[in-house]
Design a protein around this motif. Structure first.
Motif, PDB file in Angstrom:
ATOM      1  N   PRO A 103       0.811  -1.215   0.000  1.00 26.75           N
ATOM      2  CA  PRO A 103       0.000   0.000   0.000  1.00 26.75           C
ATOM      3  C   PRO A 103       0.849   1.272   0.000  1.00 26.75           C
ATOM      4  O   PRO A 103       0.826   2.068   0.941  1.00 26.75           O
ATOM      5  CB  PRO A 103      -0.832  -0.142   1.278  1.00 26.75           C
ATOM      6  CG  PRO A 103       0.041  -0.947   2.187  1.00 26.75           C
ATOM      7  CD  PRO A 103       0.827  -1.880   1.310  1.00 26.75           C
ATOM      8  N   ASN A 104       1.619   1.430  -1.067  1.00 26.60           N
ATOM      9  CA  ASN A 104       2.547   2.546  -1.158  1.00 26.60           C
ATOM     10  C   ASN A 104       2.582   3.054  -2.586  1.00 26.60           C
ATOM     11  O   ASN A 104       2.528   2.263  -3.538  1.00 26.60           O
ATOM     12  CB  ASN A 104       3.949   2.095  -0.741  1.00 26.60           C
ATOM     13  CG  ASN A 104       4.934   3.242  -0.701  1.00 26.60           C
ATOM     14  OD1 ASN A 104       4.562   4.367  -0.375  1.00 26.60           O
ATOM     15  ND2 ASN A 104       6.194   2.971  -1.027  1.00 26.60           N
ATOM     16  N   THR A 105       2.641   4.357  -2.748  1.00 21.60           N
ATOM     17  CA  THR A 105       2.856   4.975  -4.048  1.00 21.60           C
ATOM     18  C   THR A 105       3.910   6.062  -3.888  1.00 21.60           C
ATOM     19  O   THR A 105       4.226   6.482  -2.773  1.00 21.60           O
ATOM     20  CB  THR A 105       1.562   5.598  -4.612  1.00 21.60           C
ATOM     21  OG1 THR A 105       1.040   6.549  -3.654  1.00 21.60           O
ATOM     22  CG2 THR A 105       0.509   4.533  -4.899  1.00 21.60           C
ATOM     23  N   GLY A 106       4.424   6.537  -5.030  1.00 24.59           N
ATOM     24  CA  GLY A 106       5.461   7.554  -4.964  1.00 24.59           C
ATOM     25  C   GLY A 106       6.798   6.948  -4.611  1.00 24.59           C
ATOM     26  O   GLY A 106       7.230   5.958  -5.217  1.00 24.59           O
ATOM     27  N   ALA A 107       7.474   7.514  -3.639  1.00 27.91           N
ATOM     28  CA  ALA A 107       8.794   7.024  -3.228  1.00 27.91           C
ATOM     29  C   ALA A 107       8.695   5.587  -2.716  1.00 27.91           C
ATOM     30  O   ALA A 107       7.725   5.213  -2.053  1.00 27.91           O
ATOM     31  CB  ALA A 107       9.390   7.927  -2.154  1.00 27.91           C
ATOM     32  N   LYS A 108       9.709   4.791  -3.020  1.00 29.04           N
ATOM     33  CA  LYS A 108       9.683   3.373  -2.659  1.00 29.04           C
ATOM     34  C   LYS A 108      10.001   3.125  -1.197  1.00 29.04           C
ATOM     35  O   LYS A 108       9.601   2.114  -0.631  1.00 29.04           O
ATOM     36  CB  LYS A 108      10.672   2.590  -3.535  1.00 29.04           C
ATOM     37  CG  LYS A 108      10.396   2.686  -5.027  1.00 29.04           C
ATOM     38  CD  LYS A 108       9.015   2.153  -5.376  1.00 29.04           C
ATOM     39  CE  LYS A 108       8.765   2.214  -6.874  1.00 29.04           C
ATOM     40  NZ  LYS A 108       7.373   1.807  -7.230  1.00 29.04           N
TER      41      LYS A 108
END
Length: 556
Positions: free
Chosen positions: A186-191
């Motif tokens: 559940p992550n977007t943008g920077a890893k």
């Protein structure tokens, strides 16, 4: 006729020998005792126990603890409860309704968190933990496996809209993997870092990893180092053990469920997030526009592109919005089919956004798309879809029918033209109720949208033309519920629809030092209770929760 309360203890201890129907007009109508054998194990449902607030700590924050279960209410507005039905009834269908799960990309630039002082749902302190909370709900459904009243194994699960929060492709993928099984990141943008306003924003938000003041810490929220880092870690869902079906909601159709498509879609691909102070008049203007004039957001946001204030974030193309066509097509992806069926109700990857499906032998489901893409949170139904619905129900007059939609009869008020159905007249909830009354085999209309539990008895021209409307609270706002729905033939000329509510399979009292997937799911519920915008009306009345809904058997 009023609803009538029957406590779980009374229900379990009473015997059929003492049962007796009471006169329909009696003040005691509904106090019908039932045979204990008619009850399966209520463990895991809100009849056994339910989350309640514990002792408040400094600031008013209240950890949750296990409380006594909610009672059963026998609702007889449409038919009287008759004695002996406990021993005679046979199960016809058993399924679970999810609704308003709102799987959210909280780091997306296409959000308006800064208006939450005037539009509470714009920011929730628990929202970064939504996927973990949803997986815990899947685990609860799998562990229960069957209805507590009939003992019938679940035939399916139906999610009645607002499956995503912001109709982003990445949110849809998370939702599908939660229900079908698999890995969720559940992550977007920077890893490797969290770029949402809970990490980078002002004191207007709950910032769990900072020891600095914010308005939530004023209310007793504490610092939880590492929470946001844990929130974006990859975790897994076992997937549902039974087939699941998807219904469109307004948040699956438009930016935040209210903004017309294509007006400010550039926000999804932005490399900044806006964070306006609550004293900024532009924030108030945007808050008003979201509820009264979404089209005016274009000029307001164009100005913000020049003036800010903004926080740099990593742009991510996976945030792009999906169209209704893509929503349908992605349900045909065999890689995330899960328990199926392929399409999850939709009949053609390029077909309509409404469909019929078999719940069980003799029980048919009708899934409607009641969203209006003009930029209106409330719903409507088009002429073509309405005609299809009437034809389908009439062609299945030998089956009992349950209708599913996102919007309720009271929230289908958007009769303005729908860009998705050009040239077609739009009809409101009152008109849809009148159409459903024409079909005696319709027994229930199941929906969400309001985030509130409510039962409505729709009395028709005859008892056989009457049906129940079943509205269920969301799984993002407290009390974070889903609903089991069981249909049984009482073999006495009546049908019972049981509606026990369930909670996710997570500890009531959160341990802030436990940042495992299970620990975050527990925090998800407890933070939602302590949200400064919590609305206790969403619980509904006690008679809108665990119910036995009586109605005349139209096929009897």
């Amino acid at each position: 006729m009023p609803s009538n309360r029957l406590s779980r203890r009374q229900f379990l201890r009473a015997s059929a020998a003492t049962a007796g129907a009471v006169a329909a007009g009696s003040a005691l109508a509904g106090h019908v005792h039932a045979d204990p054998a008619a009850m399966a194990n209520t463990s895991g449902t809100t009849m056994a126990q339910v989350a309640v607030p514990g002792r408040a700590r400094k600031g008013g924050y209240r950890p949750l603890v296990a409380g006594s279960g909610w009672p059963l209410y026998i609702r007889q507005e449409l038919a009287a409860a008759k004695s002996g039905r406990e021993n005679a009834r046979s199960a016809l269908a058993s399924f679970v309704q999810l609704t308003d799960i709102h799987i959210t990309d909280v780091q997306s630039p296409a959000r308006f968190e800064y208006v939450h002082p005037v539009q509470g749902p714009a920011f929730r302190p628990q929202e970064a933990l939504g996927t973990q909370g949803a997986v815990a709900l899947v685990k609860r459904i799998n562990s229960l496996a069957r209805g507590p009243f009939t003992g019938r194994a679940f035939d399916c699960v139906v999610s009645t809209g607002d499956n995503t929060d912001n109709h982003e492709v990445v949110e849809l993928g998370w939702f599908q993997h939660i229900l079908s099984g698999g890995q969720i990141t559940p992550n977007t943008g920077a890893k490797n870092r969290f770029e949402g306003l809970q990490a980078l924003g002002s004191s207007l938000y709950y910032r769990p990893e900072l020891d600095s003041w914010d308005i939530y810490k004023d209310r007793g929220f504490i610092q939880i180092p590492g929470m946001l880092h844990a929130a974006i870690k990859t975790h897994s869902s076992p997937g549902l053990n039974v087939p699941w079906f998807a219904v469109f909601g307004n948040h699956d159709d438009q930016l935040l469920g209210t903004v017309p498509n294509n007006i400010v879609d550039w926000l999804y691909f932005s490399n900044v997030k806006y964070d306006l102070p609550d004293t900024d008049p532009t924030a108030a203007a945007i808050g008003r526009a979201l509820s009264t004039d979404p089209a005016s957001l274009g000029p307001l946001l164009a100005e913000l592109r020049v003036t800010g204030p903004a926080i740099p974030v990593t742009a991510d193309n996976s945030r792009r919005p999906f169209s209704p066509r893509e929503f349908i097509r992605r349900h045909f992806d065999p890689a995330i089919k899960g328990a199926g069926p392929l399409g999850h109700g939709f009949t053609d990857p390029d077909g309509p956004s409404w469909y019929a499906f078999s719940i069980s032998d003799g029980v048919l489901g009708i899934s409607l798309n009641t969203t209006n893409s003009l930029g209106i949170a409330d719903g409507s139904i088009s002429q073509k879809q309405l005609d299809w619905m009437n034809r389908t129900i009439a062609a299945n007059r030998d089956k009992l029918v349950l209708v599913f939609s996102h919007h309720t009869s009271k929230t289908m008020t958007a009769k303005l033209p729908n860009p998705e159905t050009p040239g077609e007249q739009q009809y409101d909830g009152e008109h849809l109720v009148a159409q459903l009354h024409k079909h005696p085999n319709v027994i229930a209309w199941v929906n969400g949208h309001t985030h509130r539990n409510e039962m409505i008895a729709h009395r028709g021209a005859t008892p056989k033309h009457s049906f129940w409307e079943i509205n269920t609270a969301s799984h993002i706002d407290f009390p974070q519920l889903a609903r089991i729905i069981e249909v049984s033939d009482n073999r006495d000329g009546t049908i019972s629809i049981f509606t026990p509510l369930i909670e996710a399979d997570s500890r009531y009292t959160a341990d802030p030092s436990d940042l495992s997937q299970a620990g975050l799911a527990s925090l998800y519920r407890e933070l939602s209770y302590n949200d400064i915008h919590r609305d206790d009306d969403l619980l509904g009345s006690a008679a809108d929760r665990n119910c036995e809904l009586l109605l005349t058997n139209p096929l009897g």
